[in-house]
Design a protein around this motif. Structure first.
Motif, mmCIF file in Angstrom:
data_model
loop_
_atom_site.group_PDB
_atom_site.id
_atom_site.type_symbol
_atom_site.label_atom_id
_atom_site.label_comp_id
_atom_site.label_asym_id
_atom_site.label_seq_id
_atom_site.Cartn_x
_atom_site.Cartn_y
_atom_site.Cartn_z
ATOM 1 N N TRP A 44 0.828 -1.205 0.000
ATOM 2 C CA TRP A 44 0.000 0.000 0.000
ATOM 3 C C TRP A 44 0.863 1.255 0.000
ATOM 4 C CZ3 TRP A 44 0.380 3.690 3.786
ATOM 5 C CH2 TRP A 44 0.934 3.323 5.010
ATOM 6 N N GLU A 45 0.260 2.319 -0.517
ATOM 7 C CA GLU A 45 0.922 3.616 -0.562
ATOM 8 C C GLU A 45 -0.146 4.693 -0.423
ATOM 9 O OE1 GLU A 45 3.707 6.126 -3.728
ATOM 10 O OE2 GLU A 45 3.740 3.930 -3.723
ATOM 11 N N ALA A 46 0.205 5.748 0.278
ATOM 12 C CA ALA A 46 -0.754 6.828 0.502
ATOM 13 C C ALA A 46 -0.016 8.156 0.556
ATOM 14 C CB ALA A 46 -1.535 6.618 1.801
ATOM 15 N N PRO A 47 -0.669 9.229 0.119
ATOM 16 C CA PRO A 47 -0.043 10.547 0.247
ATOM 17 C C PRO A 47 0.014 10.969 1.705
ATOM 18 C CG PRO A 47 -2.311 10.770 -0.483
ATOM 19 C CD PRO A 47 -2.023 9.300 -0.458
ATOM 20 N N GLU A 48 0.737 12.043 1.960
ATOM 21 C CA GLU A 48 0.795 12.553 3.342
ATOM 22 C C GLU A 48 -0.604 12.818 3.870
ATOM 23 O OE1 GLU A 48 4.469 14.960 4.747
ATOM 24 O OE2 GLU A 48 3.848 15.832 2.834
ATOM 25 N N GLN A 49 -1.452 13.378 3.017
ATOM 26 C CA GLN A 49 -2.839 13.613 3.400
ATOM 27 C C GLN A 49 -3.737 12.913 2.391
ATOM 28 O OE1 GLN A 49 -3.394 17.902 3.706
ATOM 29 N NE2 GLN A 49 -3.075 17.780 5.916
ATOM 30 N N VAL A 50 -4.507 11.949 2.859
ATOM 31 C CA VAL A 50 -5.488 11.271 2.017
ATOM 32 C C VAL A 50 -6.726 12.149 1.933
ATOM 33 C CG1 VAL A 50 -6.964 9.244 1.784
ATOM 34 C CG2 VAL A 50 -4.615 8.989 2.626
ATOM 35 N N THR A 51 -7.093 12.535 0.725
ATOM 36 C CA THR A 51 -8.234 13.436 0.548
ATOM 37 C C THR A 51 -9.433 12.756 -0.110
ATOM 38 O OG1 THR A 51 -7.312 14.216 -1.550
ATOM 39 C CG2 THR A 51 -6.776 15.481 0.438
ATOM 40 N N ARG A 52 -9.308 11.478 -0.423
ATOM 41 C CA ARG A 52 -10.418 10.713 -1.012
ATOM 42 C C ARG A 52 -10.981 9.768 0.039
ATOM 43 N NH1 ARG A 52 -11.332 13.594 -5.730
ATOM 44 N NH2 ARG A 52 -9.362 13.870 -6.815
ATOM 45 N N GLN A 53 -12.281 9.627 0.051
ATOM 46 C CA GLN A 53 -12.926 8.888 1.135
ATOM 47 C C GLN A 53 -12.596 7.400 1.113
ATOM 48 O OE1 GLN A 53 -17.170 9.351 1.270
ATOM 49 N NE2 GLN A 53 -17.342 8.478 3.315
ATOM 50 N N TRP A 54 -12.541 6.808 -0.085
ATOM 51 C CA TRP A 54 -12.369 5.367 -0.177
ATOM 52 C C TRP A 54 -11.004 5.030 -0.768
ATOM 53 C CZ3 TRP A 54 -16.254 4.462 2.655
ATOM 54 C CH2 TRP A 54 -17.494 5.064 2.445
ATOM 55 N N PRO A 55 -10.294 4.070 -0.197
ATOM 56 C CA PRO A 55 -9.062 3.603 -0.827
ATOM 57 C C PRO A 55 -9.369 2.833 -2.106
ATOM 58 C CG PRO A 55 -9.611 2.214 1.045
ATOM 59 C CD PRO A 55 -10.597 3.354 1.051
ATOM 60 N N ILE A 56 -8.351 2.642 -2.925
ATOM 61 C CA ILE A 56 -8.483 1.899 -4.175
ATOM 62 C C ILE A 56 -7.614 0.654 -4.106
ATOM 63 C CG2 ILE A 56 -7.912 1.904 -6.647
ATOM 64 C CD1 ILE A 56 -8.806 4.783 -6.774
ATOM 65 N N VAL A 57 -8.199 -0.483 -4.458
ATOM 66 C CA VAL A 57 -7.472 -1.739 -4.571
ATOM 67 C C VAL A 57 -7.249 -2.016 -6.054
ATOM 68 C CG1 VAL A 57 -7.472 -4.220 -4.108
ATOM 69 C CG2 VAL A 57 -8.478 -2.631 -2.442
ATOM 70 N N LEU A 58 -5.978 -2.147 -6.455
ATOM 71 C CA LEU A 58 -5.608 -2.407 -7.847
ATOM 72 C C LEU A 58 -5.293 -3.889 -8.015
ATOM 73 C CD1 LEU A 58 -3.244 0.644 -8.493
ATOM 74 C CD2 LEU A 58 -5.604 0.377 -9.265
#
Length: 339
Positions: A44-58
């Motif tokens: 998994w990887e995420a920005p410093e601030q997550v601004t989208r409500q739902w994560p994405i699974v690829l």
């Protein structure tokens, strides 16, 4: 003299959070020993601030691994990084038996055939269609072909068992992380329908990039789609007694309640011969009560693509209408969040 390859000298720095974990498989006993069957690697990887409500699974395509989402064959950032830049937490899986998710025939069953150079050229490279202009390297660039094929391995010979493991492990992933959006590619397309069937309350949307099909097809070197859009059974209402009953039924006889009201996007590319499988897949799902939408990238002025559109030269452009669809279908009437 060999030219040095040091991509870190030309890649811009960025601040993200990242790690990995495993979704374990079942314990199985063989003789006096205990083994694990079909674990799934998750990065998994995420920005410093997550601004989208739902994560994405690829979820990657057949025989490949999660690396297809990270970088393109010509060294540009892939969709995983672009989605992080767009504010999403992103999880990339290696489906059971692929990539870093170990495979052993004693616990997972017989392997299918190895992935050939000829198969790679047929699926991805520009052939007789002059519209296919976006593949990122020439067909005679042998070192590039070697590196591209290196990431491929065999699929399990039993497609139904493989899809079942994919769906079971990803359902467990959603149990762990909560609601998420699925983006599938090619052979993982059926997994999306199966995962939503298992966890309808945890799948917020599915974007299927040229999903494997059409319904009831026999996929060369992979296996039969016995249950319509999948090889593994779905929870039809009323229950379908057999694949033959499902195949011979009048459209609308069977419903898939788990897909009702679920935003589904099926994306096709202008110059991909695999795109023809998508309209009948959408038609089957919609006859079962889904609301699957077809997106032809050419209608959004994204042209020249084949089946590998997620890592072709205009892969950033191909992502733009998908991101817009996700925004419209999953973020309507919602304030931005920071997590």
């Amino acid at each position: 003299m060999t030219q040095l390859f040091a991509p870190w000298t030309t890649t811009r720095s960025r601040t993200v959070r990242r790690a990995h974990f495993w979704i374990p498989g079942e314990r199985v006993s063989l003789g006096d020993k205990t083994y694990q069957r079909g674990p799934m690697y998750v990065e998994w990887e995420a920005p410093e601030q997550v601004t989208r409500q739902w994560p994405i699974v690829l979820m990657h395509g057949g025989g490949f691994q999660g690396t297809e989402w990270f970088d393109t064959p010509d060294g540009r950032p892939g969709w995983a990084q672009r989605l992080v830049e767009a504010g999403y937490a992103v999880l990339v899986v290696d489906r059971p038996g692929h990539g870093r998710s170990p495979y052993h025939v004693d616990v997972m069953g017989t392997m299918g055939p190895p992935f050939s150079y000829e198969g790679g050229r047929h699926i991805y490279f520009a052939g007789d269609d002059p519209r296919h202009t976006q593949w990122p390297f020439a067909s005679d660039e042998e070192s590039a072909i070697d590196e591209f094929i290196a990431g491929y391995g065999p699929l399990p010979a039993d497609l139904e068992a493989s899809e079942t493991m994919d769906a079971d492990r990803t359902a467990e992933l959603l149990d762990r992380i909560g609601p998420a959006i699925l983006i599938t590619h090619s052979a993982s397309g059926p997994d999306g329908w199966l995962i939503a069937d298992r966890r309808p309350h945890l799948v917020k949307a599915i974007a299927a990039i040229e999903p494997m099909g059409p319904p009831f097809a026999e996929i060369p070197n992979i296996g039969p789609m016995r249950w319509g859009p999948t090889a593994a059974p779905l929870s039809f209402e009323p229950p379908a007694a057999s694949p033959d009953d499902l195949r011979n039924a009048t459209p609308g006889t069977y419903a898939l309640p788990a897909l009702d009201d679920l935003p589904i996007l099926i994306v096709t590319a202008e110059a991909s011969e695999f795109a023809a499988a998508s309209p009948p897949t959408a038609a089957f799902l919609n006859a079962c009560g889904a609301s699957a939408e077809l997106m032809d990238l050419a209608d959004h002025d994204v042209r020249g693509n084949g089946h590998g559109l997620i890592y072709e030269m205009n892969s950033d452009d191909a992502l733009v209408p998908v991101l817009e669809w996700l925004r419209l279908r999953t973020e309507a009437a919602r304030e931005d969040v920071v997590l």
